[in-house]
Design a protein around this motif. Structure first.
Motif, mmCIF file in Angstrom:
data_model
loop_
_atom_site.group_PDB
_atom_site.id
_atom_site.type_symbol
_atom_site.label_atom_id
_atom_site.label_comp_id
_atom_site.label_asym_id
_atom_site.label_seq_id
_atom_site.Cartn_x
_atom_site.Cartn_y
_atom_site.Cartn_z
ATOM 1 N N TRP A 223 -37.898 -105.021 -50.034
ATOM 2 C CA TRP A 223 -37.459 -103.691 -50.468
ATOM 3 C C TRP A 223 -36.005 -103.715 -50.913
ATOM 4 C CZ3 TRP A 223 -39.622 -100.062 -46.031
ATOM 5 C CH2 TRP A 223 -41.033 -100.075 -46.091
ATOM 6 N N GLN A 224 -35.168 -104.457 -50.200
ATOM 7 C CA GLN A 224 -33.762 -104.537 -50.577
ATOM 8 C C GLN A 224 -33.607 -105.230 -51.925
ATOM 9 O OE1 GLN A 224 -31.164 -103.009 -48.992
ATOM 10 N NE2 GLN A 224 -30.199 -103.559 -50.950
ATOM 11 N N ARG B 236 -34.391 -102.679 -54.535
ATOM 12 C CA ARG B 236 -33.269 -101.750 -54.698
ATOM 13 C C ARG B 236 -32.136 -102.401 -55.489
ATOM 14 N NH1 ARG B 236 -34.571 -100.663 -48.878
ATOM 15 N NH2 ARG B 236 -35.740 -98.701 -48.855
ATOM 16 N N LYS C 166 -33.124 -102.335 -59.086
ATOM 17 C CA LYS C 166 -32.969 -100.983 -59.614
ATOM 18 C C LYS C 166 -31.510 -100.699 -59.952
ATOM 19 C CE LYS C 166 -33.751 -96.134 -58.408
ATOM 20 N NZ LYS C 166 -34.401 -95.792 -59.690
ATOM 21 N N ARG C 167 -30.596 -101.124 -59.069
ATOM 22 C CA ARG C 167 -29.173 -100.910 -59.342
ATOM 23 C C ARG C 167 -28.727 -101.643 -60.609
ATOM 24 N NH1 ARG C 167 -28.585 -100.702 -53.628
ATOM 25 N NH2 ARG C 167 -28.436 -102.969 -53.489
ATOM 26 N N LEU D 27 -39.428 -96.685 -51.981
ATOM 27 C CA LEU D 27 -38.889 -97.301 -53.188
ATOM 28 C C LEU D 27 -38.940 -96.427 -54.432
ATOM 29 C CD1 LEU D 27 -40.414 -100.902 -52.829
ATOM 30 C CD2 LEU D 27 -38.117 -100.125 -52.184
#
Length: 305
Positions: free
Chosen positions: A176-177, A180, A183-184, A202
């Motif tokens: 999940w990290q 993320r 996504k950033r 998410l």
């Protein structure tokens, strides 16, 4: 070809349909995915979501409708377009006689803007298996490798089809990290998963497909009807009977009950419906509606006969 679609969504789907003979697997589905958005496409097995995604990836032709992915019709997408995509399928076909690091390094050479090989291997939880041959990995470890191969090229649009199947809880949260982080960086992500907590964690928005039709779409905390999202206060009364009350003001109900019994009621809990609760309600309602429609049609046919 531009690096990204200019001034519009990363994905546009309008009245998408796919038929196999008389069977219509996808029935007039329409949605957009904005650039940089994480979008979850949810639905039971056989709902049409896999067919929809395969059309977006360019692996399957559509029967009708309009589709644009990164500004390109997937039916006409060439190698340059495909290099802008990252795809993590439900099952992979890795060569078994090379090590994890050799495989990831090999795939990295196909992309000009690749991620660091060792950092990525660590991010998917395979640092201790980097020198292990793929044939000796467990199923869950092979799944992590699938994910690494899908994101090594820093894709503009990433398709994740059940990405954390076989992951243990710690590995899921590490993954999940990674999502993320992607996504950033501006990556647009299309996710399918049977883990509804994963979609809730998410996704910016979710869409629910059932029986080939889009039945709801929106932010995680807005899909479903209002009644499905009302919290439930549950407790046992003085006679030991289980009681519950749906309310938009659970704190007020708890305060009232506490005052009535002169302390905290037995087995008191406040339940806030999760995405899974709302999703199951939507799918069950769609199935019930379809069954009722089929029953009415059958009754009409018998009457006509």
């Amino acid at each position: 070809m531009s690096a990204r679609p200019l001034g519009g969504p990363a994905v546009v789907v309008r009245d998408l349909r796919k038929s196999y003979g008389p069977f219509e697997a996808v029935r007039g589905v329409s949605f957009d995915i904005e650039q940089g958005e994480t979008f979850a496409l949810l639905g039971p097995n056989g709902a049409g979501k896999s067919t929809t995604i395969e059309i977006l990836e360019g692996y399957r032709d559509r029967s009708s409708g309009e589709v644009s992915v990164l500004g390109v019709d997937p039916h006409r997408g060439g190698s340059e377009w495909k290099a802008r995509l990252g795809i993590v399928l439900q099952s992979g076909g890795e060569a078994a006689d090379v090590t994890v690091r050799e495989q990831v390094a090999h795939f990295s050479r196909f992309y000009p803007a690749r991620r660091d090989v060792d950092e990525l291997i660590a991010a998917v939880g395979l640092a201790e298996k980097a020198k292990v041959r793929i044939r000796n990995l467990s199923g869950g470890q092979r799944r992590r490798l699938d994910v690494a191969l899908g994101v090594i090229g820093r894709p503009e649009l990433l398709f994740l089809d059940e990405p954390t199947t076989g992951f243990d809880p710690e590995a899921r949260r590490e993954f999940w990290q990674l999502i993320r982080d992607l996504k950033r960086e501006g990556t647009t992500i299309l996710l399918t998963t049977h883990y509804l907590d994963e979609a809730a964690q998410l996704s910016d928005r979710v869409a629910v497909i059932a029986r080939g039709e889009l039945i709801d779409i929106g932010a995680v905390d807005t899909i479903g009807d209002r009644a499905a999202r009302i919290p439930i206060v549950r407790w046992r009364d003085a006679d030991g009977r289980l009681r519950e009350e749906r309310t938009d003001a659970p704190a007020a109900v708890v305060a009232r009950l506490t005052a009535e019994v002169g302390g905290e009621p037995r087995d008191l809990e406040v339940i806030r419906p999760s995405l899974e609760d709302v999703y199951l309600g939507l799918v069950q309602a769609a199935e019930s509606s379809a069954s009722s429609a089929a029953g009415s049609a059958s009754a009409g046919s018998e009457s006509a006969a």
